[in-house]
Design an enzyme around this catalytic site. Structure first.
Site, PDB file in Angstrom:
ATOM      1  CG  HIS A  76      -1.904   0.973   1.400  1.00  0.00           C
ATOM      2  ND1 HIS A  76      -1.639   2.279   1.750  1.00  0.00           N
ATOM      3  CD2 HIS A  76      -3.250   0.897   1.245  1.00  0.00           C
ATOM      4  CE1 HIS A  76      -2.780   2.953   1.809  1.00  0.00           C
ATOM      5  NE2 HIS A  76      -3.780   2.140   1.500  1.00  0.00           N
ATOM      6  CG  ASP A 128       0.784  -2.184   6.320  1.00  0.00           C
ATOM      7  OD1 ASP A 128      -0.193  -2.379   7.076  1.00  0.00           O
ATOM      8  OD2 ASP A 128       0.714  -1.507   5.280  1.00  0.00           O
TER       9      ASP A 128
END
Ligand code: PLP
Length: 406
Positions: A123, A200
């Site tokens: 991302h 993440d």
């Protein structure tokens, strides 16, 4: 539908509504999940009964709010199996956690010609803060490539590592394709080179039980709003000895021990990283969401989700004009696809007219879209309250979309 699942669905008031006269089918959970009544109640309870600023008041309300806030930190610590609540830093969300880390690590531990490794699947929130650090410090960014199915090429990763590698930052689950990355191998290999690893966990935390001590990751970031909790609250987990070594990200408020014009000293962990009035309501909502996940049993919820994901994959594969993007052997809760000859945005608009909420576009993951040679996808992303009947609605709506566009 399983009786337990119906009981679970009933706890989400927003799901009872109709959109464009159709019962809502909410398949945009990778963007944000809906909130169960217990989370909504926790916010109402706080504002109705003990709203107050924390840590600095001698009065009853402030003490109550402070106690509840710090108890929630212990709940988060237990949830991800950290060894101390000093390792739990409250942030605004995953993006904020990664920016904090990139700044603080960069200032404290990186020097020119060091290297950072990310992956092609990330991302933007796990790319851009590292790029900014690279520019500030003249550090090099390297990228682990993927195969056509959307799986990381671990041999290539091994070749990227060397004694200059200082940080490896990897998503646990890809928000664009749903790939579950082999983070244990990634962490273990990075540690052979003494590199620090950030995971993440934005797309994993509501779907996969996380044990940060077992993983031995150095940092783990996630957002409340993707795990049934409110927006504006997130967590950065960091090993205590590392958080102690790095400097704070922002100054002011709760992060100080003492301030004079000559010198400011910083508060102990985790407050050193929590400048300003914290998001008390968010923290309490996060705690309520964790209790909800534990009560419903995360393993059971993941089971519902994989059944729905597998069923959806099977059904979409039967539609000749649909192509699933991302066919990793291990996937969680995300199904990205294209319909031949129909722009994802147009498909998303028709699905919305039929009461089905999906996301279209590049999902803040432009590099993986470029790698796959596409501009974006239609993404159905599942939570524990999604059902096979809803997948049937999606499939019927896709057929209708194909009919309409010819
Ligand atoms: N990382 C991943 C994998 C995500 O899916 C997202 C959001 O979609 C983020 C980071 C950013 O999360 P937030 O916007 O909550 O900071």
């Amino acid at each position: 539908m399983d009786k337990n699942q119906q009981q679970l669905i009933n706890q989400f008031p927003i799901l009872k509504q109709k959109i464009n006269k159709f019962p809502l089918v909410y398949l945009d959970n990778a963007a944000t999940t809906q909130k169960p009544q217990v989370v909504i109640d926790a916010l109402v309870d706080y504002y109705t009964n003990f709203n107050s600023n924390i840590h600095r008041g001698v009065h009853k309300l402030s003490q109550k709010a402070t106690e509840a806030h710090e108890q929630a930190r212990i709940t988060v610590k237990d949830f991800i199996k950290a060894s101390s609540s000093k390792e739990i830093v409250f942030t605004k969300g995953t993006t904020d956690s990664i920016n904090l880390l990139a700044f603080s690590l960069g200032e404290s531990m990186l020097k020119e010609n060091d290297e950072i490794i990310v992956t092609e699947l990330e991302h933007h929130s796990n790319i851009v803060p590292w790029q900014m650090l690279c520019e500030r410090k003249n550090v090099k960014l390297k990228v682990i490539p993927v195969n056509d199915e959307g799986e990381l090429l671990l041999d290539e990763y091994a070749n990227l590592l060397n004694e200059r590698t200082k940080i490896v930052a990897v998503g646990h689950v890809s928000n664009a394709l749903g790939t579950i990355n082999p983070i244990q191998e990634i962490i273990d290999l990075a540690h052979q080179y003494k590199a620090l690893v950030l995971i993440d966990g934005a797309q994993a935390i509501a779907h996969i039980p996380v044990n940060v001590q077992e993983l031995d990751c150095d940092f783990y970031a996630f957002s409340g709003h993707k795990m049934y909790a409110p927006m504006g609250i997130g967590v950065l987990y960091g090993k205590k000895h590392l958080l102690e070594q790095i400097q704070p990200y922002q100054g002011g408020g709760e992060m100080i021990e003492s301030v004079t014009f000559e010198k400011t000293t910083y508060n102990e962990l985790p407050f050193k990283f929590e400048a300003g009035t914290p998001n008390v309501e968010g923290v309490l909502g996060l705690e309520a969401a964790i209790h909800f996940l534990l009560k419903e049993d995360l393993n059971q919820l993941s089971k519902f989700e994989s059944e729905v994901l597998n069923y959806a994959t099977e059904q979409l594969n039967k539609i000749s004009r649909v192509k699933i993007i991302g066919n990793a052997a291990k996937k969680a809760s995300v199904l990205s696809f294209l319909i031949d000859g129909i722009h994802p945005y147009d498909a998303g608009t028709i699905l919305d007219q039929l009461g089905i909420a999906v996301r279209t576009g590049n999902h803040c993951a432009e590099p993986i879209m470029n790698r796959l040679g596409i501009r974006g996808t239609i993404r159905a992303s599942f939570a524990a309250y999604n059902t096979k009947e809803e997948v049937d609605r999606l499939v019927a709506a896709i057929h209708k979309t194909i009919d309409m566009f010819g």
